[in-house]
Design a protein around this motif. Structure first.
Motif, PDB file in Angstrom:
ATOM      1  N   GLN A  74      37.014  49.708  60.990  1.00  0.00           N
ATOM      2  CA  GLN A  74      35.996  50.430  60.226  1.00  0.00           C
ATOM      3  C   GLN A  74      36.337  51.913  60.107  1.00  0.00           C
ATOM      4  OE1 GLN A  74      32.404  49.515  62.357  1.00  0.00           O
ATOM      5  NE2 GLN A  74      32.152  47.498  61.361  1.00  0.00           N
ATOM      6  N   GLU A  75      36.881  52.501  61.167  1.00  0.00           N
ATOM      7  CA  GLU A  75      37.181  53.932  61.165  1.00  0.00           C
ATOM      8  C   GLU A  75      38.406  54.258  60.325  1.00  0.00           C
ATOM      9  OE1 GLU A  75      37.651  54.768  65.266  1.00  0.00           O
ATOM     10  OE2 GLU A  75      35.481  54.776  65.720  1.00  0.00           O
ATOM     11  N   ARG A  76      39.382  53.346  60.265  1.00  0.00           N
ATOM     12  CA  ARG A  76      40.649  53.655  59.593  1.00  0.00           C
ATOM     13  C   ARG A  76      40.809  52.924  58.257  1.00  0.00           C
ATOM     14  NH1 ARG A  76      44.559  52.234  64.449  1.00  0.00           N
ATOM     15  NH2 ARG A  76      46.040  52.125  62.719  1.00  0.00           N
ATOM     16  N   PHE A  77      39.735  52.323  57.786  1.00  0.00           N
ATOM     17  CA  PHE A  77      39.786  51.581  56.529  1.00  0.00           C
ATOM     18  C   PHE A  77      40.089  52.528  55.368  1.00  0.00           C
ATOM     19  CE2 PHE A  77      37.420  49.591  52.883  1.00  0.00           C
ATOM     20  CZ  PHE A  77      38.303  48.537  52.702  1.00  0.00           C
ATOM     21  N   ALA A  78      41.088  52.131  54.529  1.00  0.00           N
ATOM     22  CA  ALA A  78      41.497  53.003  53.426  1.00  0.00           C
ATOM     23  C   ALA A  78      41.288  52.363  52.062  1.00  0.00           C
ATOM     24  CB  ALA A  78      42.967  53.382  53.588  1.00  0.00           C
ATOM     25  N   GLY A  79      41.152  51.063  51.997  1.00  0.00           N
ATOM     26  CA  GLY A  79      40.948  50.425  50.708  1.00  0.00           C
ATOM     27  C   GLY A  79      41.482  48.991  50.689  1.00  0.00           C
ATOM     28  N   VAL A  80      41.564  48.428  49.475  1.00  0.00           N
ATOM     29  CA  VAL A  80      42.046  47.061  49.325  1.00  0.00           C
ATOM     30  C   VAL A  80      42.992  46.968  48.140  1.00  0.00           C
ATOM     31  CG1 VAL A  80      39.949  46.038  50.310  1.00  0.00           C
ATOM     32  CG2 VAL A  80      40.116  46.375  47.842  1.00  0.00           C
ATOM     33  N   VAL A  81      43.927  46.039  48.259  1.00  0.00           N
ATOM     34  CA  VAL A  81      44.696  45.592  47.102  1.00  0.00           C
ATOM     35  C   VAL A  81      43.973  44.348  46.584  1.00  0.00           C
ATOM     36  CG1 VAL A  81      46.897  44.676  46.304  1.00  0.00           C
ATOM     37  CG2 VAL A  81      46.856  46.491  48.017  1.00  0.00           C
ATOM     38  N   TYR A  82      43.767  44.273  45.280  1.00  0.00           N
ATOM     39  CA  TYR A  82      42.953  43.179  44.767  1.00  0.00           C
ATOM     40  C   TYR A  82      43.575  42.592  43.500  1.00  0.00           C
ATOM     41  CZ  TYR A  82      41.151  45.515  40.592  1.00  0.00           C
ATOM     42  OH  TYR A  82      41.038  46.091  39.355  1.00  0.00           O
ATOM     43  N   ALA A  83      43.127  41.366  43.209  1.00  0.00           N
ATOM     44  CA  ALA A  83      43.432  40.724  41.933  1.00  0.00           C
ATOM     45  C   ALA A  83      42.123  40.188  41.384  1.00  0.00           C
ATOM     46  CB  ALA A  83      44.438  39.596  42.107  1.00  0.00           C
ATOM     47  N   ALA A  84      41.942  40.317  40.075  1.00  0.00           N
ATOM     48  CA  ALA A  84      40.738  39.836  39.411  1.00  0.00           C
ATOM     49  C   ALA A  84      41.051  38.547  38.658  1.00  0.00           C
ATOM     50  CB  ALA A  84      40.198  40.900  38.453  1.00  0.00           C
ATOM     51  N   PHE A  85      40.170  37.554  38.785  1.00  0.00           N
ATOM     52  CA  PHE A  85      40.404  36.243  38.172  1.00  0.00           C
ATOM     53  C   PHE A  85      39.213  35.822  37.328  1.00  0.00           C
ATOM     54  CE2 PHE A  85      42.946  36.289  42.000  1.00  0.00           C
ATOM     55  CZ  PHE A  85      44.143  35.727  41.604  1.00  0.00           C
ATOM     56  N   VAL A  86      39.491  35.338  36.125  1.00  0.00           N
ATOM     57  CA  VAL A  86      38.540  34.540  35.355  1.00  0.00           C
ATOM     58  C   VAL A  86      38.915  33.084  35.626  1.00  0.00           C
ATOM     59  CG1 VAL A  86      37.711  33.931  33.070  1.00  0.00           C
ATOM     60  CG2 VAL A  86      38.240  36.312  33.606  1.00  0.00           C
ATOM     61  N   VAL A  87      37.960  32.291  36.123  1.00  0.00           N
ATOM     62  CA  VAL A  87      38.300  30.971  36.662  1.00  0.00           C
ATOM     63  C   VAL A  87      39.023  30.076  35.659  1.00  0.00           C
ATOM     64  CG1 VAL A  87      37.415  28.901  37.800  1.00  0.00           C
ATOM     65  CG2 VAL A  87      36.420  31.130  38.317  1.00  0.00           C
ATOM     66  N   PRO A  88      38.594  29.974  34.387  1.00  0.00           N
ATOM     67  CA  PRO A  88      39.340  29.108  33.461  1.00  0.00           C
ATOM     68  C   PRO A  88      40.806  29.508  33.323  1.00  0.00           C
ATOM     69  CG  PRO A  88      37.186  29.616  32.552  1.00  0.00           C
ATOM     70  CD  PRO A  88      37.332  30.471  33.768  1.00  0.00           C
ATOM     71  N   LYS A  89      41.065  30.833  33.311  1.00  0.00           N
ATOM     72  CA  LYS A  89      42.462  31.268  33.221  1.00  0.00           C
ATOM     73  C   LYS A  89      43.220  30.933  34.500  1.00  0.00           C
ATOM     74  CE  LYS A  89      43.723  35.057  31.389  1.00  0.00           C
ATOM     75  NZ  LYS A  89      43.897  36.497  31.069  1.00  0.00           N
ATOM     76  N   LEU A  90      42.527  31.023  35.645  1.00  0.00           N
ATOM     77  CA  LEU A  90      43.147  30.645  36.913  1.00  0.00           C
ATOM     78  C   LEU A  90      43.553  29.181  36.896  1.00  0.00           C
ATOM     79  CD1 LEU A  90      43.816  30.985  39.953  1.00  0.00           C
ATOM     80  CD2 LEU A  90      41.429  30.422  40.422  1.00  0.00           C
ATOM     81  N   VAL A  91      42.637  28.295  36.454  1.00  0.00           N
ATOM     82  CA  VAL A  91      42.937  26.857  36.431  1.00  0.00           C
ATOM     83  C   VAL A  91      44.040  26.566  35.425  1.00  0.00           C
ATOM     84  CG1 VAL A  91      41.995  24.585  35.900  1.00  0.00           C
ATOM     85  CG2 VAL A  91      40.627  26.236  37.191  1.00  0.00           C
ATOM     86  N   GLU A  92      44.005  27.264  34.285  1.00  0.00           N
ATOM     87  CA  GLU A  92      45.051  27.073  33.281  1.00  0.00           C
ATOM     88  C   GLU A  92      46.413  27.458  33.850  1.00  0.00           C
ATOM     89  OE1 GLU A  92      46.261  28.791  28.857  1.00  0.00           O
ATOM     90  OE2 GLU A  92      44.245  29.136  29.668  1.00  0.00           O
ATOM     91  N   GLY A  93      46.428  28.462  34.689  1.00  0.00           N
ATOM     92  CA  GLY A  93      47.681  28.862  35.325  1.00  0.00           C
ATOM     93  C   GLY A  93      48.114  27.920  36.422  1.00  0.00           C
ATOM     94  N   LEU A  94      47.137  27.162  36.962  1.00  0.00           N
ATOM     95  CA  LEU A  94      47.461  26.237  38.045  1.00  0.00           C
ATOM     96  C   LEU A  94      48.139  24.978  37.535  1.00  0.00           C
ATOM     97  CD1 LEU A  94      44.192  26.412  40.165  1.00  0.00           C
ATOM     98  CD2 LEU A  94      46.436  27.237  40.847  1.00  0.00           C
ATOM     99  N   LEU A  95      47.496  24.279  36.604  1.00  0.00           N
ATOM    100  CA  LEU A  95      48.024  22.988  36.154  1.00  0.00           C
ATOM    101  C   LEU A  95      47.443  22.645  34.791  1.00  0.00           C
ATOM    102  CD1 LEU A  95      46.297  20.267  38.374  1.00  0.00           C
ATOM    103  CD2 LEU A  95      45.505  22.595  38.191  1.00  0.00           C
TER     104      LEU A  95
END
Length: 592
Positions: free
Chosen positions: A217-238
């Motif tokens: 909590q004291e040394r937290f600086a941020g996050v690396v993130y990815a944003a997903f729209v679920v239909p595009k995620l599934v389309e990328g899966l299979l």
């Protein structure tokens, strides 16, 4: 002449029982084949389901790896990542090619509200003016600092995810846990279609990852993130076109992806199989509702059990028809025999002619019955060829091969029966053709060669050296008794047969003794009846005619044959035979 066996419509109860048992076996084979097909199809569904779930888990794991590589990049620069550094890193990952399901790939910084002016100035110095938005009353800020592809999502830079509960709580949760996590369902800022989506977070800290919650909590600086729209995620899966199942994803009470509705031409309103799978997906429970589609139904339909049932029923009908023909022939033969018996009592001089006519009638009837038997064998071959055209070689189809083996065994058995009946009807027709003298030693030697046994296994003790009366049928009687002794011996190599012949003047007393399993006394009379056999399941097939032929050949000379035996103590068959041609009993005609 009356049969002691009950009949129904001319067909004996025994024959009907056999047909019903065979029909039950056909239905059983159909049900077993149907069950096996159902198991195979269900296994294919589970394989398709597991493959779909595995692809989702594997692809999300790959996205996680990419996010942790982003954290490693930030840590390598001691948290001093710039806009150009992030762009270069994202380009090296080839986000669009390797991770097609992700909308964006970026960095969210954790900024105390008092430190924001300095943070804003530093970011503005790197490029376009930076401004966090929208306003909120939290003590800290979580602005999207860097994003790729930046040219498509310029408006997203500076978006403060602390203003929205799902986004904010997701960041704080991974701050404390230090693990990768996804948010609950959200609508991405850049998505005008308001499609369900989520954010995938991995945290980074000043000075590396701490080991305690307080330190994190004291040394937290941020996050690396990815944003997903679920239909595009599934389309990328299979691809849908490569799947035999359709599925939906529910996160809590919200459906974030659904293939069960819409205008999918392969949707099956009554799927063959369906299942629900719960996935622990990075801090969220995703519930997958997986169902088969029409492609699965088309590819997994099987006509094999139906073909087995139809083929079995056709064969049952043919067999029953054959039994009806046999019953009718038998009734005609019995009727004819009764009529001849009445006539012969008045005209004994026509006895030999009448017997010859009866024997010829039975011979012809038995011979004609072989035609439908061959037809059944031919039909079995045709059905097997048709199945091979549909399914290819049947070597792996053990159930079908077993059915055809059983059919052919029954056809062979019917051929054996008709041959036996023909032989039974022709007892006595060879006397004129047979040689008048048959040396006994030569007879035994022939048996040894024909049966293929050791000479020491057949021992002859005889007070005469030749047979001068009806030698052909004498040979057949003795050969049948010896053959049976070897055939039903538990160990033919250890079989020992003793043939003893006593000279009693006008007749010979002949005994054939073996050391086999023996015969229970209650069966001694039955074994000489036509079609009677004591065969057990593991023993060789028997027509039940052999000993009937032996009995008829002996009785033709006015004598009889008996057996002395008990179980496990061998058996001894004893009969009498004329010593000379002139010794035939004068009452033979009446006995015959």
């Amino acid at each position: 002449m009356k049969s002691s066996e009950p009949h129904m419509g001319g067909v004996s109860i025994l024959h009907i029982t056999i047909v019903l048992m065979s029909l039950a076996m056909t239905v059983g084979a159909y049900l077993y084949s149907r069950h096996q097909v159902d198991i195979q199809v269900e296994n294919r569904f589970h394989a398709a389901k597991d493959r779909t779930v595995g692809l989702i888990v594997d692809r999300m794991s790959r996205y996680e790896d990419a996010l942790w590589s982003g954290v490693a990049h930030v840590d390598a620069l001691n948290g001093q990542t710039t806009r150009l550094d992030w762009k270069a890193f994202a380009n090296s990952l080839k986000i669009r090619q390797r991770y097609p399901g992700a909308n964006t790939f970026g960095v969210i910084s954790y900024v105390e509200r008092d430190d924001y002016p300095e943070f804003q100035a530093a970011r503005s110095a790197e490029g376009p003016d930076f401004a966090a938005h929208p306003e909120h009353d939290q003590d800290f800020m979580l602005p999207i600092t860097y994003i790729e592809p930046e040219e498509l999502h310029t408006a997203v830079v500076g978006f403060d995810v602390a203003h929205e509960t799902n986004r904010r709580e997701g960041v704080l949760a991974i701050r404390d846990s230090g693990n990768a996590q996804i948010t609950g369902p959200i609508v991405l800022m850049q998505d005008t279609g308001h499609t369900p989506g989520f954010l995938f977070y991995t945290p980074f800290y000043r000075g590396g990852k701490p080991q305690t919650v307080q330190a994190r909590q004291e040394r937290f600086a941020g996050v690396v993130y990815a944003a997903f729209v679920v239909p595009k995620l599934v389309e990328g899966l299979l691809s849908k076109g490569l799947r035999e199942v359709r599925f939906s994803i529910r996160d809590g009470d919200k459906v974030i992806y659904d293939e069960h509705s819409g205008d999918d031409p392969l949707r099956d309103d009554n799927p063959m199989f369906s299942d629900t799978v719960t996935l622990d997906m990075y801090g969220r429970n995703w519930i997958l509702d997986i169902r088969t589609n029409k492609a699965f139904r088309q590819q997994n339909g099987s006509e094999q059990p139906t073909l087995i049932l139809i083929g079995g029923l056709i064969i049952e009908i043919l067999v029953f028809s054959l039994l009806v023909m046999l019953a009718r022939s038998n009734r005609r033969a019995q009727s004819y025999a009764r009529q001849l018996t009445v006539d012969l009592r008045a005209k004994t001089k026509h006895l030999e002619q009448a017997n010859a006519e009866i024997e010829q009638f039975v011979y012809i009837a038995s011979h004609d019955l072989r035609t439908p038997v061959r037809g059944i064998g031919y039909l079995a071959d045709v059905i097997e060829e048709d199945l091979e055209e549909i399914y290819g070689p049947l070597d792996d189809q053990t159930e079908i091969k077993a059915q055809f083996k059983m059919i052919r065994e029954r056809v062979n058995r019917m051929n054996d029966l008709t041959r036996g009946i023909m032989e039974f009807s022709r007892i006595g027709n060879y006397e004129a053709e047979a040689p008048p003298v048959m040396p006994l030693e030569e007879l035994i030697e022939d048996f040894v060669v024909d049966i293929g046994v050791d000479r020491s296994q057949i021992r002859l003790s005889s007070e005469v050296d030749k047979i001068t009366c009806d030698s052909h049928n004498f040979r057949r009687v003795v050969e049948s008794l010896i053959t049976n002794a070897f055939k039903y011996h538990p160990d033919p190599a250890a079989a020992q047969i003793d043939v003893n012949i006593e000279d009693q003047g006008s007749r010979l007393k002949v005994s054939v003794r073996d050391n086999g399993n023996g015969i229970s006394p209650e069966f001694h009379a039955r074994i000489f009846d036509v079609f009677q056999t004591l065969r057990k399941g593991e023993e060789p097939e028997s027509t039940g005619i052999g000993l009937a032929i032996v009995k008829k050949a002996v009785q033709r000379h006015g004598y009889n044959i008996g057996v002395s035996s008990s179980e496990k103590e061998g058996a001894e068959f004893t009969f009498f035979w004329p010593n000379t041609q002139s010794s035939e009993d004068p009452k033979l005609s009446e006995v015959a």
